[in-house]
Every structure is written in structure tokens, then in C-alpha cells.
Scaffold this active site. Sequence first.
Site, short mmCIF file in Angstrom:
data_model
loop_
_atom_site.label_atom_id
_atom_site.label_comp_id
_atom_site.label_asym_id
_atom_site.label_seq_id
_atom_site.Cartn_x
_atom_site.Cartn_y
_atom_site.Cartn_z
N GLU A 199 -33.84 55.63 -8.72
CA GLU A 199 -34.40 54.86 -9.84
C GLU A 199 -35.91 54.71 -9.65
O GLU A 199 -36.39 54.62 -8.52
CB GLU A 199 -33.67 53.51 -9.93
CG GLU A 199 -34.13 52.56 -11.00
CD GLU A 199 -34.04 53.08 -12.43
OE1 GLU A 199 -34.53 54.20 -12.68
OE2 GLU A 199 -33.53 52.35 -13.30
N PHE A 242 -47.54 45.68 -15.29
CA PHE A 242 -47.01 46.91 -15.85
C PHE A 242 -47.74 48.12 -15.28
O PHE A 242 -48.96 48.19 -15.33
CB PHE A 242 -47.11 46.89 -17.38
CG PHE A 242 -46.19 47.88 -18.02
CD1 PHE A 242 -44.84 47.61 -18.13
CD2 PHE A 242 -46.66 49.10 -18.46
CE1 PHE A 242 -43.97 48.54 -18.69
CE2 PHE A 242 -45.81 50.04 -19.04
CZ PHE A 242 -44.46 49.75 -19.14
N GLY A 299 -37.79 58.09 -16.38
CA GLY A 299 -38.79 57.63 -15.42
C GLY A 299 -38.61 58.13 -14.01
O GLY A 299 -39.58 58.33 -13.28
N ASP A 335 -37.09 46.20 -12.25
CA ASP A 335 -37.88 45.12 -12.84
C ASP A 335 -36.95 43.91 -12.97
O ASP A 335 -36.81 43.14 -12.03
CB ASP A 335 -38.44 45.61 -14.17
CG ASP A 335 -39.36 44.60 -14.84
OD1 ASP A 335 -39.55 43.52 -14.29
OD2 ASP A 335 -39.88 44.89 -15.93
N ARG A 386 -46.76 59.69 -17.79
CA ARG A 386 -45.75 60.04 -16.78
C ARG A 386 -46.27 61.09 -15.80
O ARG A 386 -45.85 61.16 -14.67
CB ARG A 386 -44.49 60.60 -17.44
CG ARG A 386 -43.70 59.59 -18.26
CD ARG A 386 -42.34 60.19 -18.60
NE ARG A 386 -41.65 59.49 -19.66
CZ ARG A 386 -40.89 58.40 -19.49
NH1 ARG A 386 -40.74 57.88 -18.30
NH2 ARG A 386 -40.29 57.83 -20.52
P1 IMP Z 1 -35.07 46.58 -15.83
O1 IMP Z 1 -33.75 46.70 -16.51
O2 IMP Z 1 -35.88 45.42 -16.32
O3 IMP Z 1 -34.96 46.58 -14.32
O4 IMP Z 1 -35.91 47.82 -16.31
C1 IMP Z 1 -36.01 48.95 -15.57
C2 IMP Z 1 -36.61 50.06 -16.39
O5 IMP Z 1 -37.69 49.60 -17.19
C3 IMP Z 1 -37.20 51.10 -15.47
O6 IMP Z 1 -36.27 52.11 -15.19
C4 IMP Z 1 -38.39 51.59 -16.26
O7 IMP Z 1 -38.02 52.67 -17.08
C5 IMP Z 1 -38.80 50.45 -17.12
N1 IMP Z 1 -39.93 49.68 -16.52
C6 IMP Z 1 -39.90 48.48 -15.92
N2 IMP Z 1 -41.10 48.10 -15.48
C7 IMP Z 1 -41.94 49.12 -15.81
C8 IMP Z 1 -43.36 49.33 -15.61
O8 IMP Z 1 -44.11 48.54 -15.01
N3 IMP Z 1 -43.85 50.50 -16.08
C9 IMP Z 1 -43.08 51.44 -16.73
N4 IMP Z 1 -41.76 51.28 -16.93
C10 IMP Z 1 -41.20 50.14 -16.47
MG MG Z 2 -36.43 54.20 -16.39
#
Ligand code: IMP
Ligand code: MG
Length: 188
Positions: A103, A156, A48, A107, A169
Site C-alpha cells: 500500500e 498531503f 498509488g 491515512d 504520480r
Molecule cells: P485512507 O483510507 O484514509 O487510509 O486512504 C488511503 C488512500 O488515500 C491511499 O491509498 C491514497 O491513495 C490516498 N491518500 C491518503 N493520503 C494521501 C496523500 O497525502 N497524498 C496522496 N494520496 C493520499
Molecule cells: Mg491509493
Amino acid sequence: MQAMHPDIERVLITEDEMRERVAQMGQAITRDYAGQEAGIIVVSVLRGAAIFMADLVREIHLPLEMDYMAISSYGSGVKSSGVLNVQKDVSSDIAGKHVIIAEDIIDSGLTLSKTIEHLRAMGPASVQVAALLHKNTSNQVEIDARYVGFEIEDEFVVGYGLDYAERYRNLPYLGVLKPAVYATVDGQ
Ligand code: IMP
Ligand code: MG
């Protein structure tokens, strides 16, 4: 400007807004790290953050190295599992260097907190986080991200490197998908 993709309900951050904010982040990093003795290494978390990283490093006017980690914690869905599965580690020796993790989005913060732990164990001079997006969710691990591009609501998003089921992407802006798109991908 190109027409909006038919699966996108609304654009949250335009290409121009993105460029301007990433430039500001690069300027802040350039200012903060100027004159540092130890080398700088920007580590991108694939997949990402690849596009953000590519744009960010071109706005940092200091010598730096680029490295990549591949981590899976999401699968193709929309929720974090919190288990850090390192599919590809950094290739360089980061000991004694200033690491900046690029990063895409924070989230739950689980992926990042585990990644920081993982990199700290290699003895870098410092580890800081540059996150393009920070989502306002209630269930978050405390992450002290020094550089944050945009605060967004808990929805999202796709584009500018972020995917849904590996699609979108390559959109140059950040957008919200139409609900019907989730129904199609999830339920065939
Ligand atoms: P976390 O561990 O919940 O912070 O997840 C982070 C990862 O989840 C990011 O690096 C993204 O790859 C993916 N992610 C979280 N939210 C989104 C979103 O709204 N769209 C797309 N990917 C997301
Ligand atoms: Mg990611």
C-alpha cells in the site's frame, strides 16, 4: 538529479532515501518469509501503490506472484470516504497463500482495513501489510502493518505513485505541494 517540479514546495523523501528504505523493507520480507511452504502473493492497491510495488518486489529475493486490486474510496479529492468500492479484484486464487498487501499510504486506515477484510474472506494462509508511508493523523482505524517505510506528518503528499487529482504520480521523490496548486485545481 532532476530539478524540483515547480508545483512542489518541499521534498520530504528523496529518491535515494526512498530506494534505500524500500530495499530494507524487501530484505525484511525476504528474511521473514524464507522457507515458507505456501506461496507468496504481493497484492498492490492501484493506483498509488504501483510504483512502490514495482520497486519492492525487486528487493524480495523469493519466488512470488504479483496481483492487483483497484479500489476507489477517494475520488479526486483529499479525504477518504471509507466505502470500499472494488473496481478490480485480485485475479489469482489466494486461498492458502501468504498475501502481502503493498500500500502506498495509510491515512485514516479505512481503505486498508476494508481491503484486509475483503482478502481474508478468500481464505489466505496469512495477510500482512507493507505500507510505504504511515501518516500521523488522529482519526485512525487500528492497522497492524508489519512493514512501514516512513512515518510522516499529517500533510498531503505527492510523488512516487501518489497523486493529487491524478497528477504528480511520476515524480521520483515524495513532496508537499504548494498551497496555490490546490486553489487552482479545486477552484478551476
Ligand atoms: P485512507 O483510507 O484514509 O487510509 O486512504 C488511503 C488512500 O488515500 C491511499 O491509498 C491514497 O491513495 C490516498 N491518500 C491518503 N493520503 C494521501 C496523500 O497525502 N497524498 C496522496 N494520496 C493520499
Ligand atoms: Mg491509493
